[in-house]
Scaffold this motif. Structure first.
Motif, PDB file in Angstrom:
ATOM      1  N   PRO A 250      11.427  13.894  -3.232  1.00 29.81           N
ATOM      2  CA  PRO A 250      11.192  13.041  -2.061  1.00 29.81           C
ATOM      3  C   PRO A 250      12.494  12.475  -1.512  1.00 29.81           C
ATOM      4  CG  PRO A 250      10.543  11.924  -4.096  1.00 29.81           C
ATOM      5  CD  PRO A 250      10.844  13.327  -4.465  1.00 29.81           C
ATOM      6  N   SER A 251      12.562  12.379  -0.191  1.00 32.68           N
ATOM      7  CA  SER A 251      13.756  11.818   0.454  1.00 32.68           C
ATOM      8  C   SER A 251      13.743  10.304   0.347  1.00 32.68           C
ATOM      9  CB  SER A 251      13.786  12.230   1.922  1.00 32.68           C
ATOM     10  OG  SER A 251      12.698  11.613   2.619  1.00 32.68           O
ATOM     11  N   GLN A 252      14.862   9.692   0.660  1.00 40.78           N
ATOM     12  CA  GLN A 252      14.938   8.230   0.669  1.00 40.78           C
ATOM     13  C   GLN A 252      13.936   7.636   1.646  1.00 40.78           C
ATOM     14  OE1 GLN A 252      16.717   6.029  -1.295  1.00 40.78           O
ATOM     15  NE2 GLN A 252      17.054   7.924  -2.475  1.00 40.78           N
ATOM     16  N   GLU A 253      13.712   8.324   2.777  1.00 38.15           N
ATOM     17  CA  GLU A 253      12.748   7.834   3.755  1.00 38.15           C
ATOM     18  C   GLU A 253      11.323   7.922   3.209  1.00 38.15           C
ATOM     19  OE1 GLU A 253      11.288   5.991   7.014  1.00 38.15           O
ATOM     20  OE2 GLU A 253      13.381   6.191   6.390  1.00 38.15           O
TER      21      GLU A 253
ATOM     22  N   HIS B  90       6.638   5.062   1.091  1.00 35.40           N
ATOM     23  CA  HIS B  90       5.705   4.821  -0.011  1.00 35.40           C
ATOM     24  C   HIS B  90       5.758   3.373  -0.474  1.00 35.40           C
ATOM     25  CE1 HIS B  90       3.625   5.295  -3.841  1.00 35.40           C
ATOM     26  NE2 HIS B  90       4.644   4.653  -4.402  1.00 35.40           N
ATOM     27  N   ASN B  91       6.956   2.837  -0.625  1.00 36.47           N
ATOM     28  CA  ASN B  91       7.095   1.466  -1.111  1.00 36.47           C
ATOM     29  C   ASN B  91       6.585   0.444  -0.101  1.00 36.47           C
ATOM     30  OD1 ASN B  91       8.184   2.198  -3.585  1.00 36.47           O
ATOM     31  ND2 ASN B  91      10.303   2.076  -2.883  1.00 36.47           N
ATOM     32  N   LEU B  92       6.811   0.706   1.184  1.00 32.70           N
ATOM     33  CA  LEU B  92       6.277  -0.198   2.211  1.00 32.70           C
ATOM     34  C   LEU B  92       4.751  -0.214   2.156  1.00 32.70           C
ATOM     35  CD1 LEU B  92       8.580   0.678   5.247  1.00 32.70           C
ATOM     36  CD2 LEU B  92       8.381  -1.578   4.179  1.00 32.70           C
ATOM     37  N   GLY B  93       4.160   0.975   2.037  1.00 35.42           N
ATOM     38  CA  GLY B  93       2.709   1.042   1.960  1.00 35.42           C
ATOM     39  C   GLY B  93       2.173   0.375   0.712  1.00 35.42           C
ATOM     40  N   ALA B  94       2.845   0.580  -0.423  1.00 36.42           N
ATOM     41  CA  ALA B  94       2.395  -0.018  -1.678  1.00 36.42           C
ATOM     42  C   ALA B  94       2.474  -1.541  -1.616  1.00 36.42           C
ATOM     43  CB  ALA B  94       3.227   0.514  -2.839  1.00 36.42           C
ATOM     44  N   LEU B  95       3.556  -2.064  -1.056  1.00 39.36           N
ATOM     45  CA  LEU B  95       3.693  -3.520  -0.957  1.00 39.36           C
ATOM     46  C   LEU B  95       2.629  -4.095  -0.022  1.00 39.36           C
ATOM     47  CD1 LEU B  95       7.027  -5.485  -0.705  1.00 39.36           C
ATOM     48  CD2 LEU B  95       5.029  -6.200   0.587  1.00 39.36           C
ATOM     49  N   LEU B  96       2.420  -3.437   1.125  1.00 46.94           N
ATOM     50  CA  LEU B  96       1.416  -3.928   2.058  1.00 46.94           C
ATOM     51  C   LEU B  96       0.024  -3.863   1.437  1.00 46.94           C
ATOM     52  CD1 LEU B  96       0.973  -5.065   4.900  1.00 46.94           C
ATOM     53  CD2 LEU B  96       0.613  -2.717   5.697  1.00 46.94           C
ATOM     54  N   ARG B  97      -0.236  -2.856   0.630  1.00 42.15           N
ATOM     55  CA  ARG B  97      -1.529  -2.746  -0.042  1.00 42.15           C
ATOM     56  C   ARG B  97      -1.752  -3.924  -0.995  1.00 42.15           C
ATOM     57  NH1 ARG B  97      -5.350   1.027  -0.812  1.00 42.15           N
ATOM     58  NH2 ARG B  97      -4.139   2.542   0.394  1.00 42.15           N
TER      59      ARG B  97
END
Length: 409
Positions: free
Chosen positions: A5-8, A13-20
């Protein structure tokens, strides 16, 4: 060799996980997010800053810490600004809600529905009208990021077409496409089976939070089911999984709307209960209006049984026996941690729990029933709406910034 996976990709993924975490768990401190996500403090700070700049969350000092030192900022969902529309089409009702990020129901509309063949223009028009009424009451800075509907029927996963819905009078109806056109938001409308979505709702916000294996049984006119295994909804190849109402429990029994006989729906559904209690089509008992049907009619049978009505008690016992047999079969196959009774079945189970448990004791294998918990829906009549809202938020949680840029661009 396949590239990683790229840095983007990792950032998305991390933005979605935190928002979840914020969406499902509510306000949470940066320190707690650091511990839950296994990321360092600077990464959490960068992620929350991005989501704050996008208007999806806000950060503020905790109201009370009780601890010395600098407190960790609390991250809260922007519930009043970011929302979805959730709809429910059942045999007896149409409902719509505006649901904010974090699961807060901000506004809602509901009306009764006549049990007549599905009229796409009429129903889509009514729901779109509800949405317009609610949208007119929102602030100028609010943004709708999705829409989804729960329907009582089998929904084709790829395009949201209601392929079969005998209790709605629907067959091969392009409901999602038409509702999306009527809403005029430039957003697709996701459509899901009501029992499947209610199962997701109970799993994420109801009685089954943190339960990874569960079966939700939903009763209206018929019986539907949502099955979650290992934390994931069992949808089936085309999205029709969970039609437990058409599991045959009594070969040669009562005719079912699907064309078979002796299905769980035919032996346990509203019609079976009301007819066994002498409250089906035809003359009604003294003091009861002719033609009563729906949830209130079911509750009336349960109430009568509680007051000592022998006929009502026998009706609940008979239905409870078949319900227990169906649950025993499901428990033997899926080994759930919890079985949840929702919709009309909430009342039916409360009035027939002894029969259900007796059938389980006789027909469910010992290891499967040893740690089984039987529960009623915590979300009650809102379960399907809450589930539809979660379906609508799924795109946002998968890629928060891309979705927000698309709908506000």
């Amino acid at each position: 060799m396949r590239a990683g996976p790229s840095q983007e990709d990792i950032r998305r993924h991390n933005l979605g996980a935190l928002l979840r975490h914020v969406h499902l768990g509510g306000p949470i401190s940066r320190a707690e997010l650091t511990a839950k996500m296994g990321l360092n403090r600077s990464t959490i700070m960068a992620l929350t800053s991005d989501l704050t700049a996008a208007g999806l969350v806000r950060e503020e000092l905790p109201r009370e810490t009780g601890r010395a030192g600098r407190p960790s900022l609390v991250v809260r969902p922007e519930s009043s600004r970011v929302y979805v529309f959730a709809f429910d089409v059942g045999p007896d009702r149409l409902a719509a809600a505006r649901v904010g990020l974090g699961g807060a129901i901000l506004d809602r509309r509901e009306t009764s529905r006549r049990r007549v063949p599905f009229d796409l223009d009429e129903l889509a028009g009514a729901l779109a009208g509800f949405a317009r009424q609610m949208r007119r009451k929102t602030r100028a800075d609010t943004v709708c990021v999705g829409a989804a509907a729960a329907v009582s029927g089998g929904v084709r996963r790829d395009d949201g077409v209601i392929m079969f819905g005998p209790n709605l009078g629907a067959e091969a109806v392009p409901f999602g496409e038409e509702l999306g056109r009527r809403l005029g938001l430039g957003l697709p409308v996701s459509v899901g089976n009501d029992a499947n979505l209610a199962a997701l709702a109970e799993h994420s916000r109801g009685v089954a939070v943190a339960v990874r294996d569960l079966i939700y049984l939903h009763g209206d006119v018929g019986i539907g089911g949502g099955i979650i295994t290992g934390g994931h909804l069992l949808g089936g190849h085309d999205g029709y999984g969970g039609e437990v109402g058409h599991m045959v429990v009594n070969p040669g029994g009562r005719p079912c709307g699907c064309g078979s006989r002796g299905c769980l729906e035919a032996e346990v559904g509203e019609r079976a209960l009301l007819e066994a209690a002498g409250r089906g089509p035809g003359p009604a008992p003294a003091g009861e209006p002719v033609g009563r049907q729906g949830r209130e009619a079911v509750r009336a049978v349960v109430d009568a049984a509680d007051r000592g009505d022998i006929v009502a008690q026998e009706a609940l016992k008979r239905v409870g026996d078949w319900l227990g047999l169906g649950v025993a079969n499901l428990v033997n196959i899926f080994n759930p941690e919890m079985v949840i009774f929702g919709g009309m079945l909430r009342e039916v189970y409360l009035g027939s729990a002894a029969q259900v448990r007796s059938r389980l004791a006789t027909h469910a294998m010992g290891p499967q029933r040893e740690r089984l918990r039987l529960r009623t829906s915590a979300l009650a009549d809102d379960a399907t709406l809450v589930g539809a809202a979660e379906l609508a938020f799924a795109h946002v949680l998968a890629d928060p910034l891309e979705v927000l840029a698309r709908v506000t661009g």
